[in-house]
Design an enzyme around this catalytic site. Sequence first.
Site, mmCIF file in Angstrom:
data_model
loop_
_atom_site.group_PDB
_atom_site.id
_atom_site.type_symbol
_atom_site.label_atom_id
_atom_site.label_comp_id
_atom_site.label_asym_id
_atom_site.label_seq_id
_atom_site.Cartn_x
_atom_site.Cartn_y
_atom_site.Cartn_z
ATOM 1 N N THR A 94 0.887 -1.600 -0.261
ATOM 2 C CA THR A 94 0.457 -0.313 0.031
ATOM 3 C C THR A 94 0.971 0.700 -0.018
ATOM 4 O O THR A 94 1.397 1.094 0.612
ATOM 5 C CB THR A 94 -1.050 0.295 1.122
ATOM 6 O OG1 THR A 94 -1.361 -1.208 1.512
ATOM 7 C CG2 THR A 94 -1.549 1.209 1.251
ATOM 8 N N LYS A 167 -8.099 1.844 -3.406
ATOM 9 C CA LYS A 167 -7.574 1.018 -1.938
ATOM 10 C C LYS A 167 -7.278 2.925 -0.715
ATOM 11 O O LYS A 167 -7.967 2.207 0.741
ATOM 12 C CB LYS A 167 -5.863 0.477 -1.969
ATOM 13 C CG LYS A 167 -5.575 0.562 -0.557
ATOM 14 C CD LYS A 167 -5.475 -1.025 -0.106
ATOM 15 C CE LYS A 167 -4.946 -0.658 1.516
ATOM 16 N NZ LYS A 167 -5.341 -2.203 2.154
ATOM 17 N N LYS A 242 -1.268 4.757 8.894
ATOM 18 C CA LYS A 242 -1.034 4.764 6.989
ATOM 19 C C LYS A 242 -1.657 5.670 6.142
ATOM 20 O O LYS A 242 -1.373 6.406 5.207
ATOM 21 C CB LYS A 242 0.159 3.433 6.785
ATOM 22 C CG LYS A 242 0.729 3.851 6.281
ATOM 23 C CD LYS A 242 1.593 1.838 5.643
ATOM 24 C CE LYS A 242 1.582 1.976 4.154
ATOM 25 N NZ LYS A 242 2.360 0.384 3.307
#
Length: 300
Positions: A94, A167, A242
Amino acid sequence: MVRSIAFIGLGNMGAPMAGNLVKAGYTVTGFDVAPAARQNATDRGVLIADSIEAAADGVDAVITMLPNAALVLEVWIRLAAIVRPGTLVIDSSTIDVEGARAAHRLLPGCVTVDAPVSGGTGGAEAGTLSFMLGGDIGAIDAARPVLEPMGGRIIPCGTAGAGQAAKLCNNMLLGISMIGAAEAFVLGEKLGLEHQALFDVLSTSSGQCWSVNSYCPVPGPVSTSPANRDYVPGFASALMLKDLRLASQAATDCTAATPLGAHARRLYEDFVVSGEGHRDFSAIIAFLRDYHAMHGEQTA
Ligand code: NAD
């Protein structure tokens, strides 16, 4: 046709993902800087190389699964010097959208895909991850059979960087919706509602969402929720933070208004700074219960 795969980054996600590729019949050569990660992958049938270059030399495909964009770009720069033209190169970490696009540009002669995942370590073990794909149509078609042993769903999202974009949007919504679900239960507790009664209403009414129905932040109603095991992740709050930071940065870069996303990021920042980053992200409910005590103010 892909037969041999290099897998770079054999951590909590990478090792079980690589193991599922071994089970599917691929020859998988891995590399990780951490000895424990290398051992875990060895136990799953992954061959271990002593460098990125040794792992990637002559393979048909490379997958990277690393903590952040700086490491992905560092590794892809090294791959550029070693992989053959036409090699399939997939990043499932990611990272930010711009970082993903920069990675694609590093390997113009290769077939490149950004393919971040959702589903966590449980999905990585079970081979049921959801992959969100960004890249050319041909690249996405080439990636599909390689990803299938690791994934339940493979969703093409658009051109380079689109997988990471999807995402970040998903996880921003997840962070917001978990805080919303937790606030509803905290308010319900103060109003004297039993958890199960409130769950029975929310999960079947217009308040229903994944954070309530599948990952309920209070113990009891959903047996598989981390709430039933003292909030052992699952999906750690530090990882949620994050992703919320990546979403905030993306929103700033493209001037999208995401005030709730920014607020969710700040709440998770406070939660993680308070020492809870290792706990599941649904544990934010404990932080909300104590919110007045910590902040000394009414916020309603
Ligand atoms: P992790 O920290 O367990 O694994 C990352 C691995 O990369 C580590 O083993 C580390 O030693 C290795 N590494 C670092 N630098 C390296 C280098 N230069 N060469 C080779 N190996 C190197 O992290 P994870 O939980 O496996 O997550 C990996 C990625 O997947 C992250 O980007 C994370 O945000 C994303 N992700 C994680 C989850 C989850 O639930 N853990 C869910 C979805 C997405």
